[in-house]
Design a protein around this motif. Structure first.
Motif, PDB file in Angstrom:
ATOM      1  N   VAL A   1       1.161   3.121   9.220  1.00  0.00           N
ATOM      2  CA  VAL A   1       0.516   4.411   9.045  1.00  0.00           C
ATOM      3  C   VAL A   1      -0.644   4.726   9.727  1.00  0.00           C
ATOM      4  O   VAL A   1      -0.910   6.195  10.100  1.00  0.00           O
ATOM      5  N   ARG A   2      -1.235   3.613  10.338  1.00  0.00           N
ATOM      6  CA  ARG A   2      -2.394   3.952  11.358  1.00  0.00           C
ATOM      7  C   ARG A   2      -1.823   4.706  12.709  1.00  0.00           C
ATOM      8  O   ARG A   2      -2.552   5.826  13.030  1.00  0.00           O
ATOM      9  N   ARG A   3      -0.661   4.356  12.899  1.00  0.00           N
ATOM     10  CA  ARG A   3      -0.254   4.983  14.325  1.00  0.00           C
ATOM     11  C   ARG A   3       0.475   6.238  13.913  1.00  0.00           C
ATOM     12  O   ARG A   3       0.110   7.167  14.774  1.00  0.00           O
ATOM     13  N   PHE A   4       0.878   6.256  12.627  1.00  0.00           N
ATOM     14  CA  PHE A   4       1.189   7.872  12.543  1.00  0.00           C
ATOM     15  C   PHE A   4       0.087   8.901  12.136  1.00  0.00           C
ATOM     16  O   PHE A   4       0.213  10.012  12.827  1.00  0.00           O
TER      17      PHE A   4
ATOM     18  N   GLU B   1      11.303   1.121   0.518  1.00  0.00           N
ATOM     19  CA  GLU B   1      10.330   1.164   1.649  1.00  0.00           C
ATOM     20  C   GLU B   1       8.797   1.546   1.101  1.00  0.00           C
ATOM     21  O   GLU B   1       7.971   1.093   1.123  1.00  0.00           O
ATOM     22  N   ALA B   2       9.011   2.519  -0.056  1.00  0.00           N
ATOM     23  CA  ALA B   2       7.770   2.940  -0.718  1.00  0.00           C
ATOM     24  C   ALA B   2       7.304   1.957  -1.718  1.00  0.00           C
ATOM     25  O   ALA B   2       5.955   1.541  -1.577  1.00  0.00           O
ATOM     26  N   PHE B   3       8.082   1.149  -2.377  1.00  0.00           N
ATOM     27  CA  PHE B   3       7.633   0.197  -3.245  1.00  0.00           C
ATOM     28  C   PHE B   3       7.092  -1.070  -2.583  1.00  0.00           C
ATOM     29  O   PHE B   3       6.427  -1.695  -3.074  1.00  0.00           O
ATOM     30  N   THR B   4       7.657  -1.425  -1.709  1.00  0.00           N
ATOM     31  CA  THR B   4       7.246  -2.904  -0.936  1.00  0.00           C
ATOM     32  C   THR B   4       6.485  -2.456   0.057  1.00  0.00           C
ATOM     33  O   THR B   4       6.074  -3.613   0.898  1.00  0.00           O
ATOM     34  N   ARG B   5       5.610  -1.186   0.291  1.00  0.00           N
ATOM     35  CA  ARG B   5       4.702  -1.140   1.289  1.00  0.00           C
ATOM     36  C   ARG B   5       3.565  -1.762   1.251  1.00  0.00           C
ATOM     37  O   ARG B   5       2.933  -2.332   2.301  1.00  0.00           O
TER      38      ARG B   5
ATOM     39  N   ARG C   1       3.971  -9.525   2.556  1.00  0.00           N
ATOM     40  CA  ARG C   1       4.702  -9.778   3.627  1.00  0.00           C
ATOM     41  C   ARG C   1       4.923  -8.629   4.674  1.00  0.00           C
ATOM     42  O   ARG C   1       4.747  -8.671   5.663  1.00  0.00           O
ATOM     43  N   ARG C   2       4.562  -7.243   3.876  1.00  0.00           N
ATOM     44  CA  ARG C   2       4.800  -5.915   4.600  1.00  0.00           C
ATOM     45  C   ARG C   2       3.478  -5.472   4.769  1.00  0.00           C
ATOM     46  O   ARG C   2       3.368  -4.259   5.499  1.00  0.00           O
ATOM     47  N   LYS C   3       2.369  -5.835   4.118  1.00  0.00           N
ATOM     48  CA  LYS C   3       1.227  -5.001   3.792  1.00  0.00           C
ATOM     49  C   LYS C   3       0.519  -4.798   5.322  1.00  0.00           C
ATOM     50  O   LYS C   3       0.323  -3.687   5.734  1.00  0.00           O
ATOM     51  N   GLU C   4       0.523  -5.863   6.019  1.00  0.00           N
ATOM     52  CA  GLU C   4      -0.074  -5.740   7.408  1.00  0.00           C
ATOM     53  C   GLU C   4       0.521  -4.656   8.365  1.00  0.00           C
ATOM     54  O   GLU C   4       0.257  -3.746   8.881  1.00  0.00           O
TER      55      GLU C   4
END
Length: 739
Positions: free
Chosen positions: A711-714, A694-698, A702-705
């Motif tokens: 992160v914004r919602r948190f 989860e941390a490395f593919t953040r 394909r997962r960036k957006e």
């Protein structure tokens, strides 16, 4: 005038013109006494200085002199027979060699002589110049014990050979010092080992724990060699200090109301130009400060008289704290010239200020002597010492303070961290000082008991069974300090001092080991002082260069996690996931440690003689004082902002725990339950794998957006959580002015 001069110096002129040359030493060499008869046989093995010392220790009888002139009162041959019978094995000379045998014999004669003088002769031996010269010649003889060492030049007169008679016409240390004593070169000096082996035999002169520091203090300006003039000045100063300490003013004793066995060690504040100020709260009052072996006393100065003394205890376990502190008028912290005393018996700490124009040496001296008494009493409580053993510890501390005063007044000496002359204060700061105190406690436990003395190997010498005595206690009692009711302590003294001829006891071993560790610590500290740089920006630059490998590793991992190079990032993630699934993560840290150890051993093997190259750092541009202050202010502001952020996080967590926002609290509670279930039932390697992926593919394309959206919602959810309230309560200042 000439008639008076000739009459007063008739004996000196007569001895000057009647002086005879010392005979050449050989197997049958003999030494004549003052009358030219009654030959005294030399010991062929010993050098002329050694034979001189042995002859003066044995002090052969002579019909024209009284037997009181003798010290040991036995011939030199008899002393040697006693040494061979009691201490030396029959074949010790062949095993040890002539030098070791001669030094052991000299130690035996010197210790026996000092024992006789300090326990059975008049207690004013420090004031006798012949005793001072004799002990110094013992050290000279120890440095050159045999004929293998170079002999002094002929015709050179020693101060020990001058006819300096006392008011009765003779000295108890010489029968005829002009003719009997072998000429000793007055230009010779004493080395460290000789001083260490001889001086502690007289407990008032030196202590085995601090004797090395005492030698350093006396030879600070003479290149590690002790001259007789310095040694004589030290003993004369010590004699003066002892005479002044054992006869304090009568009003001082009556006003303090000392307990039994309590003696005054130091007084300050009696001179109007050098007052002592006592600070309690915002009040300050001048007065007189007195230190005893039990407590500190302060007497406030009233209208021409001193008020009743306030006692600050150093004996009971009151969690006392004594340390240097800043003081000033109305409680302002301006001057670094005070000692703070704090204990559970006081509501607030007390400060004793020692005003002086330059430096703070006066404060440091009082800090040292107060801590010495405090540490001595803590040592007594730690090992539960009672009666004579307790008094012996206090006597050791008291003698150390008297020696410290003598050196300080004679040579303007001020001790440093590892160079103090106070035994218990030194043991608290030395590396391995706890082992010194443990060894001393075991030695004190044998006081009054007959037990064999142990050498460094632990083997028991059956010939050296002796009664260990309260050395410092007997010494102080003989000098006129009453620590207890009169008892016959001297009558049982057999082994006097911490030294034994021909042996190195465990206390000496502990001291030498601690000194060796101290030397390494001081050498390491010198390298630390050399690499310290000034300026915040310069220190930051040095730290960045030192942490460059770790910073580089973190930056590379960050580049891999950013997926700028997809091939490398994919390969790294695959290898990492495989290692996690195989359970290899537990070997990562041990592998790093083993790799570092191998590199250290390899470098130590192949770079033994190569000096370490200097660490090169590019210095930042120079900044003036104002720019450095601005940089410091900016750094402090950043630290303050960081602390504020941490407090906000903790207050928001407190709000969640106490359900200030019920909806958010329910979500957090549900998440904690799920995490507990996962941790309880899912293997750790899968949990680690999920967190790593989860941390490395953040930041993966394909997962960036989606990651940024989560992160914004948190953050939006976290912003809506209120912080728990905080109320600051200021304590009221109830300090009252005390007089």
């Amino acid at each position: 005038m000439w008639e008076n001069f000739l009459k007063n110096h008739q004996s000196s002129l007569k001895s000057l013109f009647q002086r005879k040359r010392s005979p050449q030493l050989g197997d049958d060499a003999m030494l004549l006494d003052s009358a030219g008869n009654s030959p005294i046989a030399f010991i062929p093995l010993l050098s002329p200085p050694a034979n001189s010392v042995v002859a003066r220790c044995s002090n052969h009888p002579h019909p024209s002199t009284s037997t009181i002139n003798r010290i040991l009162g036995v011939p030199s041959e008899e002393l040697q027979r006693r040494f061979d019978a009691e201490l030396a094995a029959p074949d010790s000379r062949s095993k040890q060699g002539d030098t070791t045998y001669a030094r052991n014999f000299l130690e035996f004669c010197s210790y026996q002589t000092i024992l006789e003088v300090t326990t059975r002769r008049p207690p004013d031996y420090l004031g006798d110049k012949d005793f001072r010269r004799l002990t110094y010649d013992m050290m000279l003889a120890w440095d050159s014990p045999t004929l293998d060492f170079p002999s002094p030049p002929k015709g050179t007169a020693s101060p020990s050979c001058k006819q300096d008679d006392d008011e009765d016409g003779w000295s108890i240390f010489y029968t005829s010092s002009t003719n009997m004593a072998v000429q000793v070169d007055e230009t010779k000096t004493v080395g460290r080992e000789a001083f260490v082996r001889i001086a502690p035999a007289c407990a008032v002169i030196a202590d085995i724990i601090t004797v090395h520091n005492l030698f350093d203090a006396l030879t600070s300006s003479s290149g590690d060699q002790l001259h007789f003039l310095i040694y004589d000045k030290y003993l004369r100063s010590l004699d003066k200090i002892i005479r002044a300490s054992k006869n304090p003013p009568g009003p001082l004793i009556s006003s303090l109301q000392l307990a039994e066995g309590e003696i005054i060690l130091e007084v300050d504040g009696t001179v109007p130009t050098q007052p002592v100020l006592q600070h309690i709260g915002i009040s300050a009052w001048p007065g007189r400060l007195t230190l005893t072996n039990h407590a500190i006393y302060f007497e406030s100065l009233g209208v021409g008289l001193y008020d009743k003394a306030t006692r600050y205890d150093l004996v009971a376990d009151l969690k006392q704290v004594i340390r240097p502190e800043l003081t000033g008028p109305l409680g302002a912290r301006l001057f670094d010239k005070a000692v703070m005393y704090k204990s559970t018996a006081l509501e607030e700490p007390v400060f004793f200020e020692f005003p002086e124009f330059k430096g703070n040496s006066r404060r440091d001296y009082w800090l040292d002597v107060c801590l010495e008494i405090l540490h001595a009493n803590r040592f007594i409580r730690k090992y539960n010492l009672k009666e004579t053993k307790q008094l012996e510890v206090l006597a050791r501390a008291s003698l150390g303070i008297l020696r410290y005063r003598a050196v300080r007044e004679a040579f303007r000496y001020f001790s440093s961290h590892y160079k103090t002359l106070l035994a218990f204060r030194l043991a608290e700061s030395l590396p391995g000082g706890d082992r010194i105190l443990e060894t001393l406690a075991r030695r004190l436990a044998l006081l009054g008991s007959t037990a064999p003395l142990n050498d460094v190997s632990g083997s028991q010498q059956s010939k050296q069974q002796s009664t260990l005595s309260a050395v410092a206690l007997v010494t102080l009692s003989r000098l006129g300090f009453a620590l207890q009711k009169e008892e016959n302590l001297v009558g049982e003294v057999i082994t006097f001092g911490d030294l034994c001829a021909g042996e190195i006891n465990l206390l000496e071993v502990a001291v030498k080991q601690s000194i060796s560790d101290t030397g390494r610590a001081e050498a390491a500290q010198e390298t630390v002082n050399k690499v310290k740089v000034e300026g915040i920006d310069t220190n930051v630059a040095v730290m960045k260069e030192l942490l460059f490998p770790f910073i580089e590793i973190c930056s590379r991992l960050q580049r891999l996690a950013s997926w700028e190079e997809r091939t490398k990032s994919t390969l790294f993630m695959a290898v990492s996931c495989y290692s996690i699934l195989r359970g290899w993560t537990g070997y990562i840290l041990p592998s790093i440690f083993v790799w570092c150890a191998c590199m250290m051993l390899i470098r130590g093997r192949f770079n033994k003689e190569k000096p370490l190259e200097a660490f090169k750092v590019t210095a930042p541009p120079n900044k003036n004082a104002v720019e450095q202050l601005l940089t410091l202010q900016e750094g402090i502001a950043q630290v303050e902002a960081f602390i504020q952020t941490g407090n906000v996080i903790l207050l928001k967590i407190r709000a969640l725990l106490f359900a200030v926002l019920p909806q958010a609290t329910e979500r957090v509670a549900l998440m904690l339950v799920l995490m507990a279930g996962v941790i309880a039932f899912v293997p750790w390697r899968y949990i680690i794998l999920v967190f790593f992926v989860e941390a490395f593919t953040r930041k993966m394309p394909r997962r960036k957006e989606s990651s940024e959206r989560w992160v914004r919602r948190f953050r939006e959810w976290w912003v809506r959580i209120p912080a728990a309230p905080v109320q600051l309560i200021k304590l009221e200042d109830n300090k009252k002015k005390k007089k």
